[in-house]
Design a protein around this motif. Structure first.
Motif, PDB file in Angstrom:
ATOM      1  N   ASP A  89       0.885  -1.276   0.048  1.00 51.95           N
ATOM      2  CA  ASP A  89       0.075  -0.122   0.125  1.00 51.95           C
ATOM      3  C   ASP A  89       1.097   1.409  -0.197  1.00 51.95           C
ATOM      4  O   ASP A  89       0.127   2.388  -0.657  1.00 51.95           O
ATOM      5  CB  ASP A  89      -0.366  -0.090   1.184  1.00 51.95           C
ATOM      6  CG  ASP A  89      -1.624  -1.219   1.101  1.00 51.95           C
ATOM      7  OD1 ASP A  89      -2.076  -1.858  -0.039  1.00 51.95           O
ATOM      8  OD2 ASP A  89      -2.544  -1.300   1.701  1.00 51.95           O
ATOM      9  N   VAL A  90       2.171   1.411   0.583  1.00 51.45           N
ATOM     10  CA  VAL A  90       2.691   2.779   0.956  1.00 51.45           C
ATOM     11  C   VAL A  90       3.475   3.025  -0.891  1.00 51.45           C
ATOM     12  O   VAL A  90       3.791   1.739  -1.265  1.00 51.45           O
ATOM     13  CB  VAL A  90       3.874   1.880   1.800  1.00 51.45           C
ATOM     14  CG1 VAL A  90       5.399   1.234   1.269  1.00 51.45           C
ATOM     15  CG2 VAL A  90       4.489   3.226   2.501  1.00 51.45           C
ATOM     16  N   SER A  91       3.189   4.034  -1.214  1.00 51.26           N
ATOM     17  CA  SER A  91       3.976   4.782  -2.152  1.00 51.26           C
ATOM     18  C   SER A  91       5.643   4.348  -2.475  1.00 51.26           C
ATOM     19  O   SER A  91       6.219   4.361  -1.334  1.00 51.26           O
ATOM     20  CB  SER A  91       3.605   5.547  -2.357  1.00 51.26           C
ATOM     21  OG  SER A  91       4.070   6.444  -1.676  1.00 51.26           O
ATOM     22  N   ASP A  92       6.075   4.283  -4.033  1.00 48.90           N
ATOM     23  CA  ASP A  92       7.767   4.282  -3.962  1.00 48.90           C
ATOM     24  C   ASP A  92       7.854   5.448  -3.533  1.00 48.90           C
ATOM     25  O   ASP A  92       9.056   5.352  -3.059  1.00 48.90           O
ATOM     26  CB  ASP A  92       7.050   4.059  -5.088  1.00 48.90           C
ATOM     27  CG  ASP A  92       7.616   2.701  -6.004  1.00 48.90           C
ATOM     28  OD1 ASP A  92       6.813   2.161  -4.903  1.00 48.90           O
ATOM     29  OD2 ASP A  92       7.373   2.986  -7.010  1.00 48.90           O
ATOM     30  N   SER A 145      11.054   8.493   0.838  1.00 48.68           N
ATOM     31  CA  SER A 145      11.996   9.164   1.725  1.00 48.68           C
ATOM     32  C   SER A 145      12.303   8.727   3.302  1.00 48.68           C
ATOM     33  O   SER A 145      12.305   9.673   4.312  1.00 48.68           O
ATOM     34  CB  SER A 145      10.419  10.077   1.812  1.00 48.68           C
ATOM     35  OG  SER A 145       9.269   9.314   2.463  1.00 48.68           O
ATOM     36  N   ASN A 146      12.191   7.113   3.414  1.00 46.90           N
ATOM     37  CA  ASN A 146      12.896   6.347   4.439  1.00 46.90           C
ATOM     38  C   ASN A 146      12.991   5.707   4.367  1.00 46.90           C
ATOM     39  O   ASN A 146      13.529   4.806   4.877  1.00 46.90           O
ATOM     40  CB  ASN A 146      11.066   5.903   4.951  1.00 46.90           C
ATOM     41  CG  ASN A 146       9.882   6.549   5.691  1.00 46.90           C
ATOM     42  OD1 ASN A 146      10.046   6.655   7.032  1.00 46.90           O
ATOM     43  ND2 ASN A 146       8.749   7.103   4.880  1.00 46.90           N
ATOM     44  N   SER A 147      14.431   6.068   3.276  1.00 47.97           N
ATOM     45  CA  SER A 147      15.866   5.859   3.181  1.00 47.97           C
ATOM     46  C   SER A 147      16.046   4.277   2.842  1.00 47.97           C
ATOM     47  O   SER A 147      16.780   4.059   2.507  1.00 47.97           O
ATOM     48  CB  SER A 147      16.648   5.262   4.390  1.00 47.97           C
ATOM     49  OG  SER A 147      16.338   6.918   4.778  1.00 47.97           O
ATOM     50  N   VAL A 148      14.490   4.072   2.020  1.00 54.05           N
ATOM     51  CA  VAL A 148      14.642   2.875   0.923  1.00 54.05           C
ATOM     52  C   VAL A 148      15.290   3.167  -0.839  1.00 54.05           C
ATOM     53  O   VAL A 148      13.988   3.652  -0.348  1.00 54.05           O
ATOM     54  CB  VAL A 148      13.339   1.635   1.345  1.00 54.05           C
ATOM     55  CG1 VAL A 148      13.396   0.662   0.184  1.00 54.05           C
ATOM     56  CG2 VAL A 148      12.995   1.198   2.461  1.00 54.05           C
ATOM     57  N   SER A 149      15.886   2.359  -0.939  1.00 57.46           N
ATOM     58  CA  SER A 149      16.247   3.179  -2.367  1.00 57.46           C
ATOM     59  C   SER A 149      15.568   2.310  -3.553  1.00 57.46           C
ATOM     60  O   SER A 149      14.697   1.727  -3.278  1.00 57.46           O
ATOM     61  CB  SER A 149      17.827   2.277  -2.564  1.00 57.46           C
ATOM     62  OG  SER A 149      17.055   0.782  -3.089  1.00 57.46           O
ATOM     63  N   LYS A 150      15.566   3.080  -4.490  1.00 55.17           N
ATOM     64  CA  LYS A 150      14.675   2.380  -4.952  1.00 55.17           C
ATOM     65  C   LYS A 150      14.705   1.284  -5.551  1.00 55.17           C
ATOM     66  O   LYS A 150      13.550   0.398  -6.019  1.00 55.17           O
ATOM     67  CB  LYS A 150      14.632   3.436  -6.834  1.00 55.17           C
ATOM     68  CG  LYS A 150      13.796   3.081  -8.013  1.00 55.17           C
ATOM     69  CD  LYS A 150      14.221   4.488  -9.105  1.00 55.17           C
ATOM     70  CE  LYS A 150      12.993   4.157 -10.288  1.00 55.17           C
ATOM     71  NZ  LYS A 150      12.786   4.853 -11.490  1.00 55.17           N
ATOM     72  N   GLN A 151      15.734   0.888  -5.888  1.00 59.33           N
ATOM     73  CA  GLN A 151      15.984  -0.706  -6.575  1.00 59.33           C
ATOM     74  C   GLN A 151      15.509  -1.612  -4.834  1.00 59.33           C
ATOM     75  O   GLN A 151      14.133  -2.458  -5.433  1.00 59.33           O
ATOM     76  CB  GLN A 151      17.085  -1.174  -6.325  1.00 59.33           C
ATOM     77  CG  GLN A 151      17.952  -2.463  -7.492  1.00 59.33           C
ATOM     78  CD  GLN A 151      19.147  -2.621  -7.085  1.00 59.33           C
ATOM     79  OE1 GLN A 151      19.662  -2.009  -7.002  1.00 59.33           O
ATOM     80  NE2 GLN A 151      19.056  -3.577  -8.185  1.00 59.33           N
TER      81      GLN A 151
END
Length: 201
Positions: free
Chosen positions: A72-75, A80-86
């Motif tokens: 449910d959470v957006s990319d 913005s919570n430090s998780v890389s795009k990959q």
């Protein structure tokens, strides 16, 4: 697993040398399930300290790390919570596989290591290292040797005349069927030599 220390000591003098230097290793355990796999994905190719900070930030934002909440959470919120795009892609692929019942984490316990590895690595973003560390820490299988781990490789190079992964795997044959315990010894050596403690979160 610790019950096998005497067996390992008979197989190779290096384990007694590690005990003489730094004492017996701590045998860490992580709970089975989605959260532990998410942590391992976040830990890929970064320091454990930065992975811990990232995971705790994500957990604080989501309140609870579940497949449904990850889907449910957006990319943008993940980034913005430090998780890389990959890694955002990887977390969502894992969540999707669980929601769609393509992966049943509870059912892995009674399967062979090869079966478990095959099911986990079918998920985009889960490679051999992630699967093997999950099998070792969460499922407590006793003969896992995560050769993709850089700390393990560096320690083996320090302690033995080996240079390649092939040489390391050949060396590890001596420690069967207790290679998980052997790995804990080498990680213990790696951390203690560098005045670092195991990271728990």
């Amino acid at each position: 697993m610790k019950n096998s220390i005497p067996v390992l000591l008979k197989k190779d003098k290096v384990f007694q040398q590690i005990i003489d230097l730094y004492g017996e290793p701590t045998i860490s355990r992580r709970p089975e399930g989605f959260e532990s796999l998410c942590k391992l994905i976040i830990e890929q190719q970064v320091s454990l300290a930065s992975a811990k900070a990232c995971y705790l930030k994500l957990e604080s934002f989501l309140k609870k790390v579940t497949p449904e909440n990850i889907i449910d959470v957006s990319d943008e919120d993940l980034r913005s919570n430090s998780v890389s795009k990959q890694k955002a892609v990887y977390l969502k692929e894992l969540a999707k596989a669980i929601i769609n019942k393509e992966l049943d984490l509870k059912a892995l316990t009674n399967k062979s290591e090869d079966e478990i590895k095959s099911e986990l690595t079918a998920i985009k973003g889960i490679g051999n290292w992630t699967a093997e560390v999950y099998i070792m820490f969460c499922l407590q299988k006793e003969d896992v040797f995560p050769i993709g781990d850089i700390a393990l490789q560096n320690t083996l190079k320090e302690l033995f005349p080996v240079a390649t992964k092939e040489e390391m795997m050949a060396l590890s044959e001596n420690w069967k069927p207790n290679r998980s315990l052997a790995t804990h010894f080498f990680w213990h050596y790696y951390l203690k030599k560098r005045n670092r403690e195991p990271l728990v979160y």
